[in-house]
Design an enzyme around this catalytic site. Structure first.
Site, PDB file in Angstrom:
ATOM      1  N   ASP A  47       1.508  -0.972   0.061  1.00 41.29           N
ATOM      2  CA  ASP A  47       0.536   0.036  -0.008  1.00 41.29           C
ATOM      3  C   ASP A  47       0.761   0.825  -0.262  1.00 41.29           C
ATOM      4  O   ASP A  47       0.671   2.219  -0.740  1.00 41.29           O
ATOM      5  CB  ASP A  47      -0.974   0.136   1.142  1.00 41.29           C
ATOM      6  CG  ASP A  47      -1.934   0.563   0.907  1.00 41.29           C
ATOM      7  OD1 ASP A  47      -2.842   0.575  -0.393  1.00 41.29           O
ATOM      8  OD2 ASP A  47      -3.073   1.515   1.764  1.00 41.29           O
ATOM      9  N   GLU A  87       0.075  11.303   4.819  1.00 40.65           N
ATOM     10  CA  GLU A  87       0.224   9.730   4.851  1.00 40.65           C
ATOM     11  C   GLU A  87       1.597   8.485   4.715  1.00 40.65           C
ATOM     12  O   GLU A  87       1.788   7.640   5.035  1.00 40.65           O
ATOM     13  CB  GLU A  87      -1.178   9.630   3.572  1.00 40.65           C
ATOM     14  CG  GLU A  87      -1.527   7.849   3.632  1.00 40.65           C
ATOM     15  CD  GLU A  87      -2.499   7.947   3.270  1.00 40.65           C
ATOM     16  OE1 GLU A  87      -4.110   8.136   4.278  1.00 40.65           O
ATOM     17  OE2 GLU A  87      -3.073   6.628   2.532  1.00 40.65           O
ATOM     18  N   GLU A 139     -11.239   6.206  -2.291  1.00 47.21           N
ATOM     19  CA  GLU A 139     -11.468   5.678  -1.003  1.00 47.21           C
ATOM     20  C   GLU A 139     -12.683   5.780   0.153  1.00 47.21           C
ATOM     21  O   GLU A 139     -12.013   5.892   1.076  1.00 47.21           O
ATOM     22  CB  GLU A 139     -11.496   8.173  -0.672  1.00 47.21           C
ATOM     23  CG  GLU A 139      -9.701   9.196  -0.929  1.00 47.21           C
ATOM     24  CD  GLU A 139      -8.562   8.520  -0.500  1.00 47.21           C
ATOM     25  OE1 GLU A 139      -8.428   7.128   0.211  1.00 47.21           O
ATOM     26  OE2 GLU A 139      -7.705  10.069  -0.429  1.00 47.21           O
ATOM     27  N   GLU A 209     -10.302  -3.550  -6.298  1.00 48.03           N
ATOM     28  CA  GLU A 209      -9.574  -3.493  -4.270  1.00 48.03           C
ATOM     29  C   GLU A 209      -9.757  -4.097  -4.077  1.00 48.03           C
ATOM     30  O   GLU A 209      -8.852  -4.990  -2.955  1.00 48.03           O
ATOM     31  CB  GLU A 209     -10.920  -3.072  -3.493  1.00 48.03           C
ATOM     32  CG  GLU A 209     -11.086  -0.865  -4.165  1.00 48.03           C
ATOM     33  CD  GLU A 209      -9.330  -0.501  -3.219  1.00 48.03           C
ATOM     34  OE1 GLU A 209      -9.147  -1.018  -2.268  1.00 48.03           O
ATOM     35  OE2 GLU A 209      -9.255   0.708  -3.548  1.00 48.03           O
TER      36      GLU A 209
HETATM   37  C1  HMH Z   1      -5.663  -0.019  -2.587  1.00 45.44           C
HETATM   38  N1  HMH Z   1      -6.953   2.240  -1.892  1.00 45.44           N
HETATM   39  C2  HMH Z   1      -5.659   1.037  -2.079  1.00 45.44           C
HETATM   40  N2  HMH Z   1      -5.244   1.818  -0.903  1.00 45.44           N
HETATM   41  C3  HMH Z   1      -5.462   3.293  -0.164  1.00 45.44           C
HETATM   42  N3  HMH Z   1      -4.004   3.742   0.654  1.00 45.44           N
HETATM   43  C4  HMH Z   1      -6.404   3.698  -0.766  1.00 45.44           C
HETATM   44  C5  HMH Z   1      -7.471   2.747  -1.242  1.00 45.44           C
HETATM   45  C6  HMH Z   1      -6.906   4.583   0.557  1.00 45.44           C
HETATM   46  O1  HMH Z   1      -6.447   5.448   0.073  1.00 45.44           O
END
Ligand code: HMH
Length: 220
Positions: A47, A87, A139, A209
């Site tokens: 991520d 972040e 989001e 996702e």
């Molecule tokens: C895969 N989807 C993914 N990573 C993230 N950080 C977000 C959404 C939301 O910012």
């Protein structure tokens, strides 16, 4: 709340897919405390790489906004872009806590597929409406997934609560609702072919996702 708009209507018509993305076995395992920490670390590293790509995507959304929209959307998007700076720092801190070596990570195929999709939206031919709708649902999947991990009855391990709060907080929910209002306004004013493209992008994000969570929990 954005209820009654196109965005909420899509969440209802595509509810099965939406739930597969937001109640995925990986995030549900965080909530019930059975999460495999190796999977969590895999998610964390992947991520981090995704968010770096997401910064570039958001910059392209901001650019489309400046070119195509004359409203206050710019401030919302710019705020989102600014919070990605924080972040990225959070990911580095969290990676150190879990001994995840961010420098040594290469993106797995579901992550690369997702990043390629984001890059494809950079094309100037892709409208602001499609881009902002995509941004909203990306989001929102995280917001809904992680809010569930801190809702009543959770057995989320204490060391994962910070992660869940990052996306599951009431503030992040409000931010997602602002994005939903922007998407709804754009969709209400868009021609049918653009609305159709936005709905396709919405579904594509849900699938990507699900693929990202599968990859993290190594179901794929
Ligand atoms: C895969 N989807 C993914 N990573 C993230 N950080 C977000 C959404 C939301 O910012």
């Amino acid at each position: 709340e954005g209820d009654g708009g196109t965005a909420a209507a899509w969440m209802a018509t595509h509810r099965g897919m939406y739930e597969r993305a937001t109640r995925h076995p990986f995030t549900v395992s965080i909530r019930d405390g059975s999460v495999d920490l190796a999977a969590f670390k895999r998610w964390l590293g992947q991520d981090y790489m995704f968010v770096r790509e997401f910064v570039a995507f958001l910059a392209s959304v901001l650019l489309k906004c400046c070119k195509e929209s004359d409203s206050s959307d710019m401030e919302t998007i710019l705020g989102g872009l600014a919070s990605l700076s924080d972040e990225l720092s959070w990911f580095k801190k969290e990676a150190a806590k879990w001994s995840v070596d961010l420098a040594g990570i290469s993106p797995l195929s579901s992550n690369m597929e997702y990043c390629r999709f984001l890059q494809s939206l950079d094309d100037p031919e892709i409208s602001y409406t499609v881009a902002i709708t995509t941004f909203w649902i990306i989001e929102t999947v995280y917001q809904d997934s992680f809010a569930f991990c801190i809702e009543e009855g959770n057995k989320t391990p204490a060391e994962l609560l910070g992660t869940c709060q990052r996306w599951g907080s009431p503030e992040f929910k409000q931010y997602c609702q602002s994005l939903q209002r922007i998407a709804d306004r754009c969709l209400a004013n868009a021609p049918p072919d653009v609305v159709k493209s936005a709905e396709e992008a919405f579904l594509r994000v849900l699938k990507l996702e699900i693929g990202f969570w599968d990859m993290s929990s190594s179901l794929s």
